[in-house]
Design a protein around this motif. Sequence first.
Motif, PDB file in Angstrom:
ATOM      1  N   PHE A 106      38.531 -42.289 100.795  1.00 45.02           N
ATOM      2  CA  PHE A 106      37.254 -41.757 100.326  1.00 45.02           C
ATOM      3  C   PHE A 106      37.439 -40.332  99.832  1.00 45.02           C
ATOM      4  N   THR A 107      36.622 -39.962  98.844  1.00 44.27           N
ATOM      5  CA  THR A 107      36.537 -38.571  98.451  1.00 44.27           C
ATOM      6  C   THR A 107      35.672 -37.832  99.469  1.00 44.27           C
ATOM      7  N   GLN A 108      35.575 -36.529  99.287  1.00 40.74           N
ATOM      8  CA  GLN A 108      34.614 -35.752 100.056  1.00 40.74           C
ATOM      9  C   GLN A 108      33.206 -36.246  99.769  1.00 40.74           C
ATOM     10  N   PRO A 109      32.290 -36.076 100.694  1.00 42.95           N
ATOM     11  CA  PRO A 109      30.901 -36.501 100.446  1.00 42.95           C
ATOM     12  C   PRO A 109      30.179 -35.553  99.502  1.00 42.95           C
ATOM     13  N   TYR A 110      29.151 -36.082  98.836  1.00 44.21           N
ATOM     14  CA  TYR A 110      28.312 -35.257  97.962  1.00 44.21           C
ATOM     15  C   TYR A 110      26.833 -35.460  98.263  1.00 44.21           C
ATOM     16  N   THR A 158      20.678 -40.460 110.261  1.00 42.94           N
ATOM     17  CA  THR A 158      21.964 -41.024 110.681  1.00 42.94           C
ATOM     18  C   THR A 158      23.159 -40.114 110.406  1.00 42.94           C
ATOM     19  N   GLY A 159      22.970 -39.117 109.542  1.00 42.51           N
ATOM     20  CA  GLY A 159      24.095 -38.253 109.184  1.00 42.51           C
ATOM     21  C   GLY A 159      25.096 -38.918 108.263  1.00 42.51           C
ATOM     22  N   GLU A 160      24.675 -39.983 107.569  1.00 44.88           N
ATOM     23  CA  GLU A 160      25.581 -40.669 106.648  1.00 44.88           C
ATOM     24  C   GLU A 160      26.127 -39.705 105.595  1.00 44.88           C
ATOM     25  N   LYS A 161      27.381 -39.916 105.250  1.00 52.51           N
ATOM     26  CA  LYS A 161      28.035 -39.122 104.210  1.00 52.51           C
ATOM     27  C   LYS A 161      28.392 -40.042 103.049  1.00 52.51           C
ATOM     28  N   PHE A 162      27.685 -39.879 101.915  1.00 46.12           N
ATOM     29  CA  PHE A 162      27.932 -40.714 100.742  1.00 46.12           C
ATOM     30  C   PHE A 162      29.094 -40.146  99.934  1.00 46.12           C
ATOM     31  N   THR A 211      28.875 -45.121 102.478  1.00 44.23           N
ATOM     32  CA  THR A 211      28.993 -44.246 103.638  1.00 44.23           C
ATOM     33  C   THR A 211      30.430 -44.211 104.146  1.00 44.23           C
ATOM     34  N   ILE A 212      30.933 -43.021 104.418  1.00 44.38           N
ATOM     35  CA  ILE A 212      32.255 -42.866 105.014  1.00 44.38           C
ATOM     36  C   ILE A 212      32.177 -43.256 106.491  1.00 44.38           C
ATOM     37  N   THR A 213      33.012 -44.178 106.916  1.00 47.44           N
ATOM     38  CA  THR A 213      33.105 -44.536 108.336  1.00 47.44           C
ATOM     39  C   THR A 213      34.574 -44.631 108.722  1.00 47.44           C
ATOM     40  N   ASP A 214      34.852 -44.463 110.010  1.00 46.87           N
ATOM     41  CA  ASP A 214      36.235 -44.586 110.483  1.00 46.87           C
ATOM     42  C   ASP A 214      36.780 -45.983 110.222  1.00 46.87           C
ATOM     43  N   GLU A 215      35.951 -46.990 110.378  1.00 56.39           N
ATOM     44  CA  GLU A 215      36.385 -48.361 110.133  1.00 56.39           C
ATOM     45  C   GLU A 215      36.808 -48.544 108.678  1.00 56.39           C
ATOM     46  N   ARG A 216      36.044 -48.000 107.765  1.00 59.57           N
ATOM     47  CA  ARG A 216      36.389 -48.116 106.347  1.00 59.57           C
ATOM     48  C   ARG A 216      37.616 -47.281 106.008  1.00 59.57           C
ATOM     49  N   MET A 242      34.683 -29.677 100.027  1.00 57.32           N
ATOM     50  CA  MET A 242      35.258 -30.182 101.264  1.00 57.32           C
ATOM     51  C   MET A 242      36.591 -30.860 100.980  1.00 57.32           C
ATOM     52  N   PRO A 243      37.447 -30.986 101.999  1.00 53.88           N
ATOM     53  CA  PRO A 243      38.704 -31.708 101.816  1.00 53.88           C
ATOM     54  C   PRO A 243      38.488 -33.212 101.839  1.00 53.88           C
ATOM     55  N   VAL A 244      39.541 -33.936 101.540  1.00 52.06           N
ATOM     56  CA  VAL A 244      39.505 -35.392 101.668  1.00 52.06           C
ATOM     57  C   VAL A 244      39.265 -35.723 103.131  1.00 52.06           C
ATOM     58  N   PRO A 245      38.314 -36.603 103.435  1.00 47.98           N
ATOM     59  CA  PRO A 245      37.988 -36.897 104.847  1.00 47.98           C
ATOM     60  C   PRO A 245      39.074 -37.729 105.529  1.00 47.98           C
ATOM     61  N   ALA A 246      39.170 -37.526 106.830  1.00 41.85           N
ATOM     62  CA  ALA A 246      40.091 -38.298 107.660  1.00 41.85           C
ATOM     63  C   ALA A 246      39.318 -38.909 108.820  1.00 41.85           C
ATOM     64  N   ALA A 247      39.840 -39.983 109.374  1.00 43.53           N
ATOM     65  CA  ALA A 247      39.178 -40.653 110.488  1.00 43.53           C
ATOM     66  C   ALA A 247      38.980 -39.695 111.658  1.00 43.53           C
ATOM     67  N   GLY A 248      37.828 -39.822 112.297  1.00 43.02           N
ATOM     68  CA  GLY A 248      37.523 -38.999 113.467  1.00 43.02           C
ATOM     69  C   GLY A 248      36.853 -37.698 113.160  1.00 43.02           C
ATOM     70  N   GLU A 249      36.676 -37.380 111.880  1.00 40.26           N
ATOM     71  CA  GLU A 249      36.034 -36.112 111.519  1.00 40.26           C
ATOM     72  C   GLU A 249      34.515 -36.264 111.476  1.00 40.26           C
TER      73      GLU A 249
END
Length: 264
Positions: free
Chosen positions: A104-108, A204-208, A93-98, A257-264
């Motif tokens: 991370f790549t974009q989620p799928y 939870t809206g988790e993004k893998f 899961t993509i998280t701001d802490e991680r 999607m683009p590469v994720p950034a914190a806070g998105e």
Amino acid sequence: MKPTRILAGMAAILLSLSVPVLAQEPLRVGAYPANPPWENKTESGAFEGFEVDIVNEIARRMGTTAEFQGMDFKALFVASASRRADMVISSLTITDERLANQSFTQPYFQGALGIGVREDSDLAGVEGLAGKTVGSVATSFGEAWLKENAGTLGQAGTKSYDSTANMLTDLQNGRIDAAVNDIVGMRHAFTQMQGLKVGAEVTTGEKFAMMLPKGSEHLDQVNQIISDMKTDGTMAALHEKWLGVAPAADSFAVTPMPVPAAGE
């Protein structure tokens, strides 16, 4: 120029053309080896699963191959942070802490948590965790969710595990009252284990996504390949192959999607 020199020059050119261009070094991929249908190590020692097929296709389009190494879930983060792995997979899961320490790549895939219980349990929602001892895999999103929501969940205690198998075995044997984990993997596990069921699902809206070392030189290329796989239907085909259903038209499996950034 003398004919002999011309012939020698032509021979050198032909020789250079006959030498194959070396492919990139194999991608070193860390994977939790007991996490079907995402990834699983077979009796032959090979890896298979939804994310395994994604990685193999990414490597193919990069002109290389993937070398998988089985690791405990906690070790995946260390392997990526220390650059002993080029990428790691395991329904992460993509998280701001991680994102502070990893890329991370974009989620799928958009995940959800499942609350696993024994078949004789009457738990039907998160309120049923009150006063219960609940298990989770160490450093997983499920463990973080339990800690963050302890005040409202009211569980009597939590127990951390290095492996999903050990956690679910303890659930079977009554050493814990419930277990929290990725619902897709949990449902798959319960087709192989007797006496367990998913008592409740937690949206939870988790993004893998795939995790790479912070600032990895592979990140942009890998992310673009994932976008291409979504656009050309490859990702949807793998989704249906491993998860049993075609992805929704607006799901992460088909939306570049683009590469994720914190806070998105």
